[in-house]
Design a protein around this motif. Structure first.
Motif, PDB file in Angstrom:
ATOM      1  N   MET A   1     -24.945 -40.199 -10.200  1.00 41.37           N
ATOM      2  CA  MET A   1     -23.984 -41.294 -10.149  1.00 41.37           C
ATOM      3  C   MET A   1     -23.262 -41.449 -11.479  1.00 41.37           C
ATOM      4  SD  MET A   1     -22.640 -43.954  -8.635  1.00 41.37           S
ATOM      5  CE  MET A   1     -21.997 -45.545  -8.944  1.00 41.37           C
ATOM      6  N   PHE A   2     -24.000 -41.440 -12.577  1.00 40.27           N
ATOM      7  CA  PHE A   2     -23.379 -41.711 -13.863  1.00 40.27           C
ATOM      8  C   PHE A   2     -22.908 -40.471 -14.590  1.00 40.27           C
ATOM      9  CE2 PHE A   2     -25.675 -45.691 -13.267  1.00 40.27           C
ATOM     10  CZ  PHE A   2     -24.655 -46.573 -13.523  1.00 40.27           C
ATOM     11  N   GLY A   3     -23.541 -39.352 -14.420  1.00 42.51           N
ATOM     12  CA  GLY A   3     -23.133 -38.148 -15.134  1.00 42.51           C
ATOM     13  C   GLY A   3     -23.908 -37.975 -16.419  1.00 42.51           C
ATOM     14  N   ASN A   4     -23.635 -36.868 -17.083  1.00 41.02           N
ATOM     15  CA  ASN A   4     -24.318 -36.526 -18.329  1.00 41.02           C
ATOM     16  C   ASN A   4     -23.501 -37.000 -19.519  1.00 41.02           C
ATOM     17  OD1 ASN A   4     -26.509 -35.023 -17.141  1.00 41.02           O
ATOM     18  ND2 ASN A   4     -24.958 -33.527 -16.553  1.00 41.02           N
ATOM     19  N   PRO A   5     -24.106 -37.798 -20.384  1.00 39.54           N
ATOM     20  CA  PRO A   5     -23.362 -38.276 -21.547  1.00 39.54           C
ATOM     21  C   PRO A   5     -23.015 -37.133 -22.493  1.00 39.54           C
ATOM     22  CG  PRO A   5     -25.649 -39.040 -21.605  1.00 39.54           C
ATOM     23  CD  PRO A   5     -25.469 -38.293 -20.338  1.00 39.54           C
ATOM     24  N   GLY A   6     -21.872 -37.246 -23.090  1.00 40.79           N
ATOM     25  CA  GLY A   6     -21.386 -36.254 -24.037  1.00 40.79           C
ATOM     26  C   GLY A   6     -19.870 -36.240 -24.017  1.00 40.79           C
ATOM     27  N   PHE A   7     -19.257 -35.735 -25.055  1.00 43.12           N
ATOM     28  CA  PHE A   7     -17.804 -35.740 -25.150  1.00 43.12           C
ATOM     29  C   PHE A   7     -17.187 -34.784 -24.137  1.00 43.12           C
ATOM     30  CE2 PHE A   7     -13.844 -34.009 -26.956  1.00 43.12           C
ATOM     31  CZ  PHE A   7     -13.100 -35.182 -26.993  1.00 43.12           C
ATOM     32  N   SER A   8     -16.119 -35.219 -23.503  1.00 43.70           N
ATOM     33  CA  SER A   8     -15.397 -34.380 -22.555  1.00 43.70           C
ATOM     34  C   SER A   8     -14.042 -34.003 -23.129  1.00 43.70           C
ATOM     35  CB  SER A   8     -15.200 -35.094 -21.218  1.00 43.70           C
ATOM     36  OG  SER A   8     -14.340 -34.336 -20.392  1.00 43.70           O
ATOM     37  N   TYR A   9     -13.908 -32.750 -23.524  1.00 44.79           N
ATOM     38  CA  TYR A   9     -12.598 -32.287 -24.007  1.00 44.79           C
ATOM     39  C   TYR A   9     -11.608 -32.223 -22.842  1.00 44.79           C
ATOM     40  CZ  TYR A   9     -14.337 -27.761 -22.353  1.00 44.79           C
ATOM     41  OH  TYR A   9     -14.863 -26.753 -21.584  1.00 44.79           O
ATOM     42  N   THR A  10     -12.091 -31.980 -21.635  1.00 50.45           N
ATOM     43  CA  THR A  10     -11.206 -31.977 -20.466  1.00 50.45           C
ATOM     44  C   THR A  10     -10.641 -33.374 -20.242  1.00 50.45           C
ATOM     45  OG1 THR A  10     -12.498 -30.186 -19.476  1.00 50.45           O
ATOM     46  CG2 THR A  10     -11.064 -31.447 -18.007  1.00 50.45           C
ATOM     47  N   GLY A  11     -11.488 -34.380 -20.294  1.00 51.30           N
ATOM     48  CA  GLY A  11     -11.021 -35.758 -20.161  1.00 51.30           C
ATOM     49  C   GLY A  11     -10.042 -36.117 -21.258  1.00 51.30           C
ATOM     50  N   PHE A  12     -10.296 -35.630 -22.457  1.00 51.10           N
ATOM     51  CA  PHE A  12      -9.399 -35.879 -23.589  1.00 51.10           C
ATOM     52  C   PHE A  12      -8.022 -35.277 -23.324  1.00 51.10           C
ATOM     53  CE2 PHE A  12      -7.661 -34.761 -27.782  1.00 51.10           C
ATOM     54  CZ  PHE A  12      -7.672 -36.015 -28.388  1.00 51.10           C
ATOM     55  N   MET A 123      -9.876 -36.867  -8.508  1.00 54.09           N
ATOM     56  CA  MET A 123     -10.295 -35.482  -8.297  1.00 54.09           C
ATOM     57  C   MET A 123     -11.138 -34.972  -9.463  1.00 54.09           C
ATOM     58  SD  MET A 123      -6.905 -33.895  -6.474  1.00 54.09           S
ATOM     59  CE  MET A 123      -7.592 -32.262  -6.218  1.00 54.09           C
ATOM     60  N   LEU A 124     -10.829 -35.426 -10.672  1.00 55.86           N
ATOM     61  CA  LEU A 124     -11.655 -35.068 -11.822  1.00 55.86           C
ATOM     62  C   LEU A 124     -13.069 -35.620 -11.636  1.00 55.86           C
ATOM     63  CD1 LEU A 124     -11.585 -33.676 -14.624  1.00 55.86           C
ATOM     64  CD2 LEU A 124     -11.011 -35.920 -15.589  1.00 55.86           C
ATOM     65  N   GLY A 125     -13.157 -36.838 -11.091  1.00 51.05           N
ATOM     66  CA  GLY A 125     -14.467 -37.420 -10.798  1.00 51.05           C
ATOM     67  C   GLY A 125     -15.231 -36.629  -9.756  1.00 51.05           C
ATOM     68  N   VAL A 126     -14.529 -36.128  -8.744  1.00 46.74           N
ATOM     69  CA  VAL A 126     -15.175 -35.293  -7.726  1.00 46.74           C
ATOM     70  C   VAL A 126     -15.667 -34.006  -8.373  1.00 46.74           C
ATOM     71  CG1 VAL A 126     -14.817 -33.956  -5.600  1.00 46.74           C
ATOM     72  CG2 VAL A 126     -13.851 -36.257  -5.793  1.00 46.74           C
ATOM     73  N   TYR A 127     -14.814 -33.371  -9.178  1.00 49.03           N
ATOM     74  CA  TYR A 127     -15.186 -32.138  -9.865  1.00 49.03           C
ATOM     75  C   TYR A 127     -16.457 -32.332 -10.694  1.00 49.03           C
ATOM     76  CZ  TYR A 127     -15.274 -28.687 -13.621  1.00 49.03           C
ATOM     77  OH  TYR A 127     -15.692 -27.750 -14.528  1.00 49.03           O
ATOM     78  N   GLY A 128     -16.487 -33.396 -11.481  1.00 47.55           N
ATOM     79  CA  GLY A 128     -17.641 -33.636 -12.347  1.00 47.55           C
ATOM     80  C   GLY A 128     -18.816 -34.271 -11.635  1.00 47.55           C
ATOM     81  N   LYS A 129     -18.601 -34.684 -10.377  1.00 48.12           N
ATOM     82  CA  LYS A 129     -19.633 -35.379  -9.593  1.00 48.12           C
ATOM     83  C   LYS A 129     -20.103 -36.633 -10.332  1.00 48.12           C
ATOM     84  CE  LYS A 129     -21.080 -30.933  -7.926  1.00 48.12           C
ATOM     85  NZ  LYS A 129     -21.655 -29.853  -8.682  1.00 48.12           N
ATOM     86  N   VAL A 130     -19.128 -37.371 -10.865  1.00 48.82           N
ATOM     87  CA  VAL A 130     -19.407 -38.577 -11.641  1.00 48.82           C
ATOM     88  C   VAL A 130     -18.917 -39.780 -10.842  1.00 48.82           C
ATOM     89  CG1 VAL A 130     -18.986 -39.807 -13.808  1.00 48.82           C
ATOM     90  CG2 VAL A 130     -19.236 -37.314 -13.812  1.00 48.82           C
ATOM     91  N   GLY A 131     -19.857 -40.483 -10.225  1.00 42.34           N
ATOM     92  CA  GLY A 131     -19.530 -41.629  -9.385  1.00 42.34           C
ATOM     93  C   GLY A 131     -18.789 -42.726 -10.125  1.00 42.34           C
ATOM     94  N   CYS A 132     -19.117 -42.922 -11.393  1.00 43.69           N
ATOM     95  CA  CYS A 132     -18.427 -43.960 -12.179  1.00 43.69           C
ATOM     96  C   CYS A 132     -16.935 -43.684 -12.258  1.00 43.69           C
ATOM     97  CB  CYS A 132     -19.009 -44.033 -13.586  1.00 43.69           C
ATOM     98  SG  CYS A 132     -20.680 -44.655 -13.648  1.00 43.69           S
ATOM     99  N   MET A 133     -16.564 -42.412 -12.405  1.00 41.36           N
ATOM    100  CA  MET A 133     -15.146 -42.066 -12.460  1.00 41.36           C
ATOM    101  C   MET A 133     -14.485 -42.307 -11.109  1.00 41.36           C
ATOM    102  SD  MET A 133     -12.453 -41.087 -14.051  1.00 41.36           S
ATOM    103  CE  MET A 133     -12.501 -39.933 -15.406  1.00 41.36           C
ATOM    104  N   LEU A 134     -15.181 -42.004 -10.043  1.00 39.02           N
ATOM    105  CA  LEU A 134     -14.626 -42.245  -8.710  1.00 39.02           C
ATOM    106  C   LEU A 134     -14.351 -43.732  -8.511  1.00 39.02           C
ATOM    107  CD1 LEU A 134     -16.927 -39.874  -6.636  1.00 39.02           C
ATOM    108  CD2 LEU A 134     -14.597 -39.424  -7.430  1.00 39.02           C
TER     109      LEU A 134
END
Length: 159
Positions: A1-12, A123-134
Motif C-alpha cells: 500500500m505505501f511502497g518502499n521509502p527512498g528518493f525517486s528520481y523518476t518522480g523528480f 499510472m505512475l502509482g500503478v507502475y510503482g504499485k504505490v496505493g498512496c499515489m493512487l
C-alpha cells in the motif's frame, strides 16, 4: 500500500515536467483568467492532492526504473502522457493564450492541462504499485479536473 521509502528520481523528473511549464505560465496567463469563485471543496481537494502527489512522487523509490516487465508499460504510458502534457503546453504558449486555449482539449482528451498530468501520476502509482499515489492522484483529479471543468463550463455559458 505505501511502497518502499527512498528518493525517486523518476518522480523528480515527472514533477519537473509538471512544474516547469506552470512556472512559465505565471508570466503567460490567459487573458481574463481568475481563480475567484472556485468551489471551496474542489479547491481543498486540489491543494491536498497536489501536496500528496508531490510527496509521494519523491519519497517512494518504487517509481524508479527496474528490470523490464509488464508493469513497465504503465511507466511508458505515464511518460507518454507527460510528453503529451508538454506538447499541450507548447500549443497553449503558441496560441493567443485565451481562456478557451487554456481549458482546451488535446488529442480528444478534455481539459488536457488538468487531465493529462493527473492520469499520468495515477499510472505512475500503478507502475510503482504505490496505493498512496493512487489515492493522491484521485484526490488531485477530483479537485483539479473539477475546477477546470467548472471554468470551461463558465466559458461555454458566458458566466
Amino acid at each position: 500500500m505505501f511502497g518502499n521509502p527512498g528518493f525517486s528520481y523518476t518522480g523528480f523528473i515527472f514533477l519537473g515536467m509538471l512544474f516547469l511549464p506552470n512556472i512559465i505560465w505565471l508570466r503567460k496567463m490567459p487573458q481574463g483568467y481568475t481563480s475567484e469563485n472556485e468551489n471551496k471543496v474542489l479547491l481543498f481537494l486540489e491543494r491536498a492532492g497536489e501536496a500528496l502527489t508531490c510527496c509521494c512522487s519523491l519519497i517512494f523509490s518504487d517509481f524508479n526504473i527496474h528490470e523490464w516487465t509488464f508493469w513497465s508499460l504503465w511507466l511508458l504510458g505515464a511518460f507518454a502522457l507527460m510528453i503529451m502534457y508538454e506538447a499541450w503546453w507548447v500549443r497553449y504558449f503558441r496560441s493567443g493564450r485565451r481562456l478557451s486555449d487554456f481549458y482546451s482539449s488535446f488529442l480528444g482528451i478534455p481539459v488536457a492541462g488538468a487531465t493529462l498530468p493527473v492520469i499520468s501520476f495515477f499510472m505512475l502509482g500503478v507502475y510503482g504499485k504505490v496505493g498512496c499515489m493512487l489515492i493522491a492522484a484521485v484526490i488531485l483529479g477530483i479537485g483539479h479536473i473539477g475546477i477546470h471543468l467548472q471554468h470551461r463550463k463558465s466559458i461555454d455559458t458566458g458566466k
